[in-house]
Design an enzyme around this catalytic site. Sequence first.
Site, PDB file in Angstrom:
ATOM      1  N   LYS A  59      33.498 -20.030  47.926  1.00  0.00           N
ATOM      2  CA  LYS A  59      34.320 -19.481  49.330  1.00  0.00           C
ATOM      3  C   LYS A  59      34.258 -19.509  50.514  1.00  0.00           C
ATOM      4  O   LYS A  59      33.959 -18.770  51.411  1.00  0.00           O
ATOM      5  CB  LYS A  59      34.559 -17.823  48.789  1.00  0.00           C
ATOM      6  CG  LYS A  59      35.209 -17.516  47.542  1.00  0.00           C
ATOM      7  CD  LYS A  59      35.418 -16.062  47.369  1.00  0.00           C
ATOM      8  CE  LYS A  59      36.258 -15.575  46.191  1.00  0.00           C
ATOM      9  NZ  LYS A  59      35.185 -15.495  45.113  1.00  0.00           N
TER      10      LYS A  59
HETATM   11  O1  S5P Z   1      40.501 -13.502  43.928  1.00  0.00           O
HETATM   12  C1  S5P Z   1      39.400 -13.434  43.370  1.00  0.00           C
HETATM   13  C2  S5P Z   1      39.038 -14.652  43.477  1.00  0.00           C
HETATM   14  C3  S5P Z   1      37.803 -14.847  42.680  1.00  0.00           C
HETATM   15  S1  S5P Z   1      37.136 -16.532  42.776  1.00  0.00           S
HETATM   16  N1  S5P Z   1      38.971 -12.619  42.499  1.00  0.00           N
HETATM   17  C4  S5P Z   1      37.672 -12.906  41.761  1.00  0.00           C
HETATM   18  O2  S5P Z   1      37.373 -12.047  41.205  1.00  0.00           O
HETATM   19  N2  S5P Z   1      37.160 -14.031  42.009  1.00  0.00           N
HETATM   20  C5  S5P Z   1      35.792 -14.292  41.122  1.00  0.00           C
HETATM   21  O3  S5P Z   1      35.912 -14.339  40.044  1.00  0.00           O
HETATM   22  C6  S5P Z   1      34.857 -13.427  41.398  1.00  0.00           C
HETATM   23  O4  S5P Z   1      34.065 -13.951  42.541  1.00  0.00           O
HETATM   24  C7  S5P Z   1      33.981 -13.566  40.204  1.00  0.00           C
HETATM   25  O5  S5P Z   1      32.973 -14.394  40.238  1.00  0.00           O
HETATM   26  C8  S5P Z   1      35.021 -13.630  39.113  1.00  0.00           C
HETATM   27  C9  S5P Z   1      35.650 -12.437  38.511  1.00  0.00           C
HETATM   28  O6  S5P Z   1      34.626 -11.781  37.774  1.00  0.00           O
HETATM   29  P1  S5P Z   1      34.892 -10.476  36.758  1.00  0.00           P
HETATM   30  O7  S5P Z   1      33.739 -10.261  36.070  1.00  0.00           O
HETATM   31  O8  S5P Z   1      35.712  -9.442  37.595  1.00  0.00           O
HETATM   32  O9  S5P Z   1      35.878 -11.025  35.673  1.00  0.00           O
END
Ligand code: S5P
Length: 456
Positions: free
Chosen positions: A286
């Site tokens: 990011k």
């Molecule tokens: O808007 C976003 C963009 C990203 S890249 N929301 C997110 O959650 N992410 C990433 O996706 C976040 O940094 C994390 O690594 C992953 C989601 O993880 P989870 O454990 O919530 O599924």
Amino acid sequence: MKKEYFILRLHDIGAIKFGEFTLKSGHKSPFYFDLRDMISYPELLNKLAYLIADEIKDADFEYISGVPYTALPVATLVADILDKPLIFIRKEEKAYGTKNDIIGKFEPGSKCLIIDDLITTGESLVETAEKFKKAGLEITDFYVLIDRSNNIENQLNKLGYKLRSLIKLDKIIEVLKTNNRISGEQKKRIKEFTSELKHEVKTGKNYENHLTKLLKDKIKNKKSNLILSLDVDNQKDFFQILEKTAKHIVMLKTHVDILNDFTPEFIVKLKEYAIKYDFMIFEDRKFADIGNTVRKQYREGIYKIKNWAHFVTVHALPGEGILQGLFDGISNRSSFLLAKMSSKGNLMNETYTRNVFATGEKYADVVSGYICHANTAEELKKLKNKIPKGQLMLMPGVKLQSGKDATGQQYTTVEEAIKGGADCIIVGRGIIEAENPETAAKEYRERAWKMYKQGV
Ligand code: S5P
């Protein structure tokens, strides 16, 4: 007032200009329309309003709306002439998203005719119509002053809208040539330009770069659109989970700076896994700084991300320089731009997201797509429709059940994500915190693939 007079007057006041103009898309156009100043010519505005009123008086509607800013004063006059109530949608999004976006009083279930100044792709008019529909109004009729589209009428008809227009581009060119306002040479250039544009609309320029193609091929060959987000803080857990899940994923997303025990050997091992299990590598860094800084953050430091990640995430917020700084002189690397995040209360509004897509389209050689999240398939589809052809939409904030975490993360189901057009789902805790990450990965992969294959 004859239409010919209207065209000549618009030319007189500089609302129709000829020369060389750079459009938002980056195309150079030999003409430019900007009808905003029309409101300062009362006699023109007034005659125009009577002309429009005459053309729409037999249509079936109870309310009139004008799209701000340009068409709103025109619609106001027309509403007065026809004695119809006026309503409109505010142009600025309200910061806290209250429902009060429609100004004026109306009865739900009534019909409203929408007036706009120009139509090119029809996208913004349809968007406006959808907002009205959400508020309970029925929309079947559009009226535009200038139609410079490529026969958008047919497409709008299919969507249930009837389009009327005061004048079409061909008519403008014809009238201005007849009145010696443009030369034969100019007429020829305009014709060439519009036929090229038409061609482009028809064939649809493709914004797929080499790495996007690689990822798409891998999705197809591996029959998976699952991206695993392996957010753990030590190498042991990292490779243990990877070993079990790698066969199910098309790409691995890392946050390399989360690791407590990072060593350069980590990268060597990661690359071996990527080859063995045939997945691509995506560092979710990011980036969000000026070009000069991100250039170093990408190439230098202890992680040297450029050397091992096929893709990185980038915020378009600082402007185009960020992409120039990151990818200048580099080939075989690409990025995903954050267009609409999954975290509650994020500040990415509609305009921001649209600008992100425009940036990604312009830099398509180093942008493979966008990170987009929405809470429903319907909302996600709207985003998907705006993504330039050939680029991908990746969706984070996905779990088997919808919900949220303690710090604002919002989850939508796999089914909604794919139904809404996500090309890949990004899953972190749904897999890594599952009792058995292997079976969880398999389940996410199968659920997503099944729907994806159906082409829903
Ligand atoms: O808007 C976003 C963009 C990203 S890249 N929301 C997110 O959650 N992410 C990433 O996706 C976040 O940094 C994390 O690594 C992953 C989601 O993880 P989870 O454990 O919530 O599924």
